[in-house]
Design a protein around this motif. Structure first.
Motif, PDB file in Angstrom:
ATOM      1  N   ILE A   4       0.925  -1.449   0.339  1.00  0.00           N
ATOM      2  CA  ILE A   4       0.005  -0.271   0.274  1.00  0.00           C
ATOM      3  C   ILE A   4       1.057   1.600  -0.332  1.00  0.00           C
ATOM      4  O   ILE A   4      -0.007   2.205  -0.388  1.00  0.00           O
ATOM      5  CB  ILE A   4      -1.617   0.203   0.971  1.00  0.00           C
ATOM      6  N   PHE A   5       1.812   1.290   0.806  1.00  0.00           N
ATOM      7  CA  PHE A   5       3.118   2.962   0.682  1.00  0.00           C
ATOM      8  C   PHE A   5       4.273   2.066   0.313  1.00  0.00           C
ATOM      9  O   PHE A   5       5.001   0.775   0.693  1.00  0.00           O
ATOM     10  CB  PHE A   5       3.112   3.218   1.827  1.00  0.00           C
ATOM     11  N   LYS A   6       5.117   2.715  -0.267  1.00  0.00           N
ATOM     12  CA  LYS A   6       6.674   2.247  -0.506  1.00  0.00           C
ATOM     13  C   LYS A   6       7.585   3.195  -1.083  1.00  0.00           C
ATOM     14  O   LYS A   6       6.722   5.278  -0.968  1.00  0.00           O
ATOM     15  CB  LYS A   6       6.456   1.795  -2.103  1.00  0.00           C
ATOM     16  N   PRO A   7       7.981   4.424  -0.242  1.00  0.00           N
ATOM     17  CA  PRO A   7       8.989   5.624   0.003  1.00  0.00           C
ATOM     18  C   PRO A   7       9.543   5.413  -1.894  1.00  0.00           C
ATOM     19  O   PRO A   7      10.497   4.849  -1.880  1.00  0.00           O
ATOM     20  CB  PRO A   7      10.214   5.053   1.188  1.00  0.00           C
ATOM     21  N   TYR A   8       9.284   6.831  -1.647  1.00  0.00           N
ATOM     22  CA  TYR A   8      10.494   7.026  -3.224  1.00  0.00           C
ATOM     23  C   TYR A   8      11.780   7.835  -2.260  1.00  0.00           C
ATOM     24  O   TYR A   8      11.729   9.060  -1.878  1.00  0.00           O
ATOM     25  CB  TYR A   8       9.731   7.359  -4.219  1.00  0.00           C
ATOM     26  N   MET A   9      12.438   7.545  -3.226  1.00  0.00           N
ATOM     27  CA  MET A   9      14.216   8.130  -2.890  1.00  0.00           C
ATOM     28  C   MET A   9      14.628   8.365  -5.005  1.00  0.00           C
ATOM     29  O   MET A   9      15.147   7.664  -5.119  1.00  0.00           O
ATOM     30  CB  MET A   9      14.716   7.606  -2.458  1.00  0.00           C
ATOM     31  N   PRO A  10      14.443   9.545  -5.244  1.00  0.00           N
ATOM     32  CA  PRO A  10      15.957   9.760  -5.617  1.00  0.00           C
ATOM     33  C   PRO A  10      17.126   9.493  -6.852  1.00  0.00           C
ATOM     34  O   PRO A  10      17.789   8.366  -5.458  1.00  0.00           O
ATOM     35  CB  PRO A  10      15.816  11.568  -6.427  1.00  0.00           C
ATOM     36  N   GLN A  11      17.547   8.387  -7.311  1.00  0.00           N
ATOM     37  CA  GLN A  11      18.908   8.126  -7.428  1.00  0.00           C
ATOM     38  C   GLN A  11      19.873   9.246  -7.655  1.00  0.00           C
ATOM     39  O   GLN A  11      19.735   9.875  -7.554  1.00  0.00           O
ATOM     40  CB  GLN A  11      18.601   7.294  -8.738  1.00  0.00           C
ATOM     41  N   GLU A  12      20.947   8.752  -7.526  1.00  0.00           N
ATOM     42  CA  GLU A  12      21.754  10.007  -7.050  1.00  0.00           C
ATOM     43  C   GLU A  12      22.392  11.194  -6.558  1.00  0.00           C
ATOM     44  O   GLU A  12      22.681  12.002  -6.803  1.00  0.00           O
ATOM     45  CB  GLU A  12      22.404  10.572  -9.435  1.00  0.00           C
ATOM     46  N   ILE A  13      21.323  11.054  -5.714  1.00  0.00           N
ATOM     47  CA  ILE A  13      21.463  12.177  -4.342  1.00  0.00           C
ATOM     48  C   ILE A  13      22.870  11.609  -3.330  1.00  0.00           C
ATOM     49  O   ILE A  13      23.385  12.910  -2.249  1.00  0.00           O
ATOM     50  CB  ILE A  13      20.230  12.048  -3.309  1.00  0.00           C
ATOM     51  N   MET A  14      23.369  10.094  -3.163  1.00  0.00           N
ATOM     52  CA  MET A  14      24.740  10.208  -2.839  1.00  0.00           C
ATOM     53  C   MET A  14      26.074  11.129  -2.327  1.00  0.00           C
ATOM     54  O   MET A  14      26.097  11.438  -1.059  1.00  0.00           O
ATOM     55  CB  MET A  14      25.122   8.675  -2.422  1.00  0.00           C
ATOM     56  N   PRO A  15      25.964  11.614  -3.349  1.00  0.00           N
ATOM     57  CA  PRO A  15      27.329  12.365  -3.542  1.00  0.00           C
ATOM     58  C   PRO A  15      26.690  13.550  -2.881  1.00  0.00           C
ATOM     59  O   PRO A  15      27.978  14.023  -1.492  1.00  0.00           O
ATOM     60  CB  PRO A  15      28.288  12.476  -4.794  1.00  0.00           C
ATOM     61  N   LYS A  16      25.840  14.709  -2.982  1.00  0.00           N
ATOM     62  CA  LYS A  16      25.477  15.594  -2.050  1.00  0.00           C
ATOM     63  C   LYS A  16      25.647  15.711  -1.284  1.00  0.00           C
ATOM     64  O   LYS A  16      25.941  16.710   0.207  1.00  0.00           O
ATOM     65  CB  LYS A  16      24.202  16.222  -3.310  1.00  0.00           C
ATOM     66  N   ILE A  17      24.698  14.451  -0.905  1.00  0.00           N
ATOM     67  CA  ILE A  17      25.146  13.971   0.997  1.00  0.00           C
ATOM     68  C   ILE A  17      25.875  13.768   1.518  1.00  0.00           C
ATOM     69  O   ILE A  17      25.895  14.430   2.778  1.00  0.00           O
ATOM     70  CB  ILE A  17      23.806  12.685   0.893  1.00  0.00           C
ATOM     71  N   GLU A  18      26.801  13.257   1.009  1.00  0.00           N
ATOM     72  CA  GLU A  18      27.964  13.395   1.833  1.00  0.00           C
ATOM     73  C   GLU A  18      29.017  14.283   1.590  1.00  0.00           C
ATOM     74  O   GLU A  18      29.322  14.851   2.528  1.00  0.00           O
ATOM     75  CB  GLU A  18      28.866  12.426   0.561  1.00  0.00           C
ATOM     76  N   GLU A  19      28.619  15.261   0.108  1.00  0.00           N
ATOM     77  CA  GLU A  19      29.270  17.055   0.477  1.00  0.00           C
ATOM     78  C   GLU A  19      28.777  17.538   1.100  1.00  0.00           C
ATOM     79  O   GLU A  19      29.348  18.264   2.387  1.00  0.00           O
ATOM     80  CB  GLU A  19      29.372  17.663  -0.434  1.00  0.00           C
TER      81      GLU A  19
END
Length: 355
Positions: A4-19
């Protein structure tokens, strides 16, 4: 089974998160302001703030409105528990109003009957993203001088008369960005205001009552001349959550279009199933279709049948007037009828629905 639910998360966000993690700037800052601007542009209202959770958003709103222990607030028991718990925290008296059993939305006629001299606000939940009777509830509030809080915990992206929720005539709208919402910031929320003074007050209240423009002097030391005049919370959204929000907003229109396309396919399928009808929609609304709502003659049997077919059908919420914390267990006919019939079907962006 299709969830019924599923979290959405865009791809390719990890480099900026690490920054961001190693930037030394983790608290509300550049991305916090960018996310608020993205929300303002999408909704069409500049008076929007973000906070770190839906619960924080609700507490900020109740403080902004100046509600005090013993004040009465009219609310629907057909909603998420998270929507109503803050009233208990603030020691407000919750007056439950009945709902239209075909929509799950507040019944304006019953709301009117619940108003007393102690009533301060109407909390208008838009159940599972299906918009309620906005004009009717707001007209009653205007007649009696009451605040209206649109509870959009599940209704970001839903529309009424071609306007986004959060850009209507209601005083305040509250949104949740918890993991299974769109946008999803893992944890977070936003509040939109119609009144500039409320908006300015909310910016202080979400940050311990501080006016940041005056808080520190020229040497960066806390200024004794900056008074703290209002109660406040540590409710600012972090840069990580805010950045995720900015990335989510880039995909939002596509994701909502996908959900609405799935709903049209469900419309056709449900017509072929006996004793099931779609939730009754106000023709002037466009739900976000966070879920696809149906009303069924035999709820348990229908739930079992859909699950056997691989669809995780669920009632989502239970009526909050069963909980002792609210000190109001009044039985309401429309609420009981709606809860006995309502089921939600998966309709989100992950569903590959086919004719």
């Amino acid at each position: 089974m299709i969830p019924i639910f599923k979290p959405y998360m865009p791809q390719e966000i990890m480099p900026k998160i690490e920054e961001i993690l190693y930037s030394g700037n983790l608290a509300f800052g550049k991305f916090g302001r960018l996310f608020e601007q993205d929300l303002s542009t999408y909704i069409g209202n500049e008076k929007i703030i973000t906070v770190n959770s839906y619960n924080s958003a609700m507490l900020v709103v109740l403080s902004v409105l100046g509600l005090k222990p013993g004040d009465e607030i009219i609310a629907s028991p057909v909603s998420c528990l998270a929507s109503n718990q803050p009233f208990a925290v603030k020691n407000l008296k919750i007056v439950w109003a009945d709902v239209n059993p075909l929509t799950g939305s507040l019944c304006p006629e019953d709301v009117r009957k619940r108003i007393t001299p102690k009533t301060k606000a109407i909390f208008h939940n838009h159940f599972c993203g299906f918009v309620g009777e906005i004009d009717e509830i707001n007209a009653i509030a205007k007649e009696y001088g009451l605040f209206v809080i649109d509870d959009c915990i599940e209704a970001f992206g839903s529309e009424y008369k071609n306007l986004q929720m959060g850009n209507l005539s209601s005083d305040v709208s509250v949104f949740s960005f918890q993991t299974v919402r769109l946008p999803n910031t893992i944890e977070g929320a936003a509040i939109s205001f119609r009144d500039q003074e409320m908006f300015d007050r909310a910016k202080k209240i979400r940050d311990y009552g501080i006016d940041r423009a005056k808080f520190r002097g020229t040497l960066g030391e806390i200024s004794p001349d900056c008074d703290i005049e209002v109660e406040g919370y540590g409710a600012l959204m972090s840069e990580i959550n805010s950045y995720i929000g900015t990335e989510q907003m880039k995909h939002l229109t596509f994701l909502l279009d996908k959900q609405r396309g799935n709903a049209r396919i469900w419309d056709a399928k449900i017509k072929e199933i006996e004793d099931i009808v779609p939730i009754n929609l106000n023709p002037e609304t466009i739900p976000n279709y966070w879920v696809y709502g149906i009303l069924c003659k035999d709820k348990n049997k229908t739930l079992e049948n859909f699950r056997k077919e691989g669809w995780y059908a669920t009632g989502v919420h239970i009526n909050n007037n069963i909980y002792s914390v609210f000190e109001n267990k009044e039985s309401l006919k429309g609420v009981d009828q709606f809860i006995s019939m309502y089921l939600a079907l998966p309709c989100g962006w992950w569903v590959n629905n086919k004719n």
